[in-house]
Scaffold this motif. Sequence first.
Motif, short mmCIF file in Angstrom:
data_model
loop_
_atom_site.label_atom_id
_atom_site.label_comp_id
_atom_site.label_asym_id
_atom_site.label_seq_id
_atom_site.Cartn_x
_atom_site.Cartn_y
_atom_site.Cartn_z
N ARG A 71 -53.93 -39.81 -3.87
CA ARG A 71 -54.79 -40.60 -4.76
C ARG A 71 -54.97 -42.02 -4.22
NH1 ARG A 71 -55.36 -39.71 -10.54
NH2 ARG A 71 -55.33 -41.97 -10.60
N TRP A 72 -53.94 -42.53 -3.59
CA TRP A 72 -54.01 -43.89 -3.04
C TRP A 72 -54.39 -43.89 -1.57
CZ3 TRP A 72 -53.70 -48.09 -6.15
CH2 TRP A 72 -53.15 -47.89 -7.43
N ARG A 73 -54.73 -42.72 -1.04
CA ARG A 73 -55.12 -42.56 0.36
C ARG A 73 -54.07 -43.12 1.32
NH1 ARG A 73 -58.89 -45.95 0.82
NH2 ARG A 73 -58.94 -46.58 -1.34
N VAL A 74 -52.79 -42.78 1.05
CA VAL A 74 -51.73 -43.20 1.97
C VAL A 74 -50.88 -41.98 2.32
CG1 VAL A 74 -51.58 -45.60 1.27
CG2 VAL A 74 -50.28 -43.87 0.03
N ALA A 75 -50.03 -42.15 3.34
CA ALA A 75 -49.19 -41.05 3.81
C ALA A 75 -47.87 -41.61 4.32
CB ALA A 75 -49.89 -40.29 4.92
N THR A 76 -46.87 -40.73 4.42
CA THR A 76 -45.59 -41.11 4.98
C THR A 76 -45.40 -40.37 6.30
OG1 THR A 76 -44.58 -41.49 2.83
CG2 THR A 76 -43.09 -41.00 4.63
N VAL A 77 -45.19 -41.12 7.38
CA VAL A 77 -44.99 -40.50 8.68
C VAL A 77 -43.51 -40.67 9.06
CG1 VAL A 77 -45.64 -40.48 11.10
CG2 VAL A 77 -47.34 -41.00 9.36
N THR A 78 -42.83 -39.54 9.24
CA THR A 78 -41.40 -39.56 9.53
C THR A 78 -41.17 -39.12 10.96
OG1 THR A 78 -41.01 -38.92 7.25
CG2 THR A 78 -39.17 -38.69 8.77
N ALA A 79 -40.32 -39.86 11.67
CA ALA A 79 -39.91 -39.46 13.01
C ALA A 79 -38.51 -38.88 12.89
CB ALA A 79 -39.91 -40.66 13.95
#
Lengths: 153, 498
Positions: free
Chosen positions: B434-442
């Motif tokens: 909904r907020w057009r964000v994402a979590t990228v995990t290494a």
Amino acid sequence: MNRLHPRIRVLWALRAVLTAAILGGASWLGSRFAVDAPRWIPAAVFAVALLAGVALALLRYRLWGYEVREDSLYLERGVFTRVRTVVPFVRIQHVDSARGPVERLVGLASTVVYTAGSRGADVKIPGLTPEGSDELQERLKRLAIRAEGDDAV
Amino acid sequence: MRLSPLSVPYRVVEKGASVVFTAAFLLFSGAASFTGGIVGPLVVAGLLGAFLLALVGYEVAYYRRYEYELTADSLDIRSGVLSRRNREIPLRRIQNVDIERNVVQRVLGIAAVSLETAGGSETEAVIRFVPFAEAKRLQREISRLKRGVSAEDADEGGPPAEELFALSPRELALVGLLSFDLRIPGALFFLASGSVPVVSSFVEFGSQLALVAVGGVAFLLAVALVSWFVGAAVAVANYYDFRLTRTSDELQYERGLLRRYDGSIPLDKLQTLAIEDNPLKRRFDYATLAIETAGYGPGQGGEYGSQAAVPLARRGRVVRLANALEPFGEPSFERPPKRVRRRYAVRYLIVLGVATGAFYAIDAALGAGFPWYLVAVALPLVPVAAHYKWKHRGYWLGENHLVTRNGFWRRETKIVPYYRIQTVIDARTLFQRRWRVATVTADTAGSLSLGDKDAAAVDVDEALADELRAELERRLHAALARKRRGGFAFGNVESVEK
């Protein structure tokens, strides 16, 4: 982007039926012995759980995809939380081809890719035909070995 | 090679002490009088003597039949009195060689050597006990043989051990001051919970409330004080004279007042570094450093977390040390998009609303006239909290490292070399979409406990997340290619350039 075998929907739908039956059974037991609730409640619980489960199964199928790219395996999945995973071939420890009892029943298999990571440690691609699964396993294995060779110190 | 002869008496006393105490207790407590006259004590004494003789015999046999040998590529251990066991541990599989000695062992000059291998959370072998000098020799020789350096080279040209870090007395005192032993309050509450009804039954009803209140406060204070003292004592004993040194491919640490630990961490097993702080530490310019290794982490089995971690030191020193281990440079963090602040504010508002509702419900149910609306006083804090959460969050792509930062109360800065990345995971929850964000995990092969998080760039813009995912993969391949060409290895730039 590769899709899973359409028959995986049957498997996931079966699972939804099972979950709905358990929920319905539990609420039937509850209405019978614990609380005084209307008769139709267990049936309603079963129906709602079944509908939701089947809808989820269909959605999940539509959102699942994988791709063997040049240097990595790429997966996309998830209904509520969309997860995209990149597994570089260099990082593949080993690849399994697995067939569970229910999977065998509907004639499907899955391929499991293991890495040394702490959380994305095993990546499972369900809904493959047995031949497809073996083929993918073989292909990933070759790619992993090739990548390993490239990167040997 | 054999164990130290002193290990025989030590092991006899260690194993025999409890049995002798039990027997002595039986003998003198009068339990023996049931059997009548002098016979009872005699029987007990006789049994005891036989047991002690057997124990001494066993330990002497254990000593005589225990042999170990360090060959060019393995450590062979032949041991066992009744069932024999011959073991060959390949040297390249050995990750850590840890030396441990308690007060008595230090007086006797002996030490236990634990060998840890990759795979499996258990210690592979423990040699109990050898002279301390021999333990140090084993540690040194295993490290040397693993590197494949000949003995002469190691004697002359080998790089000298360089001291990276030593905990100053002031820092040690601070570590003590800031340590609470949380097990103490738990145990005390458990004990005290039984005595409350007993106490209250002695006092009259009218004075009960005041008394319980005063007693409760006093009790809480006492618990806090005791757990603080115990925590301080344990922390000081644990980290006394902590020092970290580096040889060409290993980190070595030493610490402990009563029980002294002496261990090694191979640098090629090092996965990520984590710098931790909280508002208090930030205010006074202090920080904590944790070192994550693959497979077995040093001190994982122990009760005090990562033993190689620097418990507390001046921020500048921590950052310098981290840079010496992984030269990542000076990160300038990319924060999440500003709209995310509103997301956090909404989240806190919901929490606040639920809390207020709960208090209202309790108040309505009990009819106690409790000022439930007081919770809503926290309302003005919501935007502030949201801002700070946003402010302390971010990621940075360095030349060779991904650095991420998260958390306000417990802020954690993770430093991940690109070539340590295992998989890249991009996850977007319903709300994040909904907020057009994402979590990228290494994801790395680090081995901190389950509660710890991987390095993650949380709430980055969707389009940026797509880029970041591809970029991290590209940088991983580039870093591996560079390593293959004999560039830098294991974050150990200087030693390679020499």
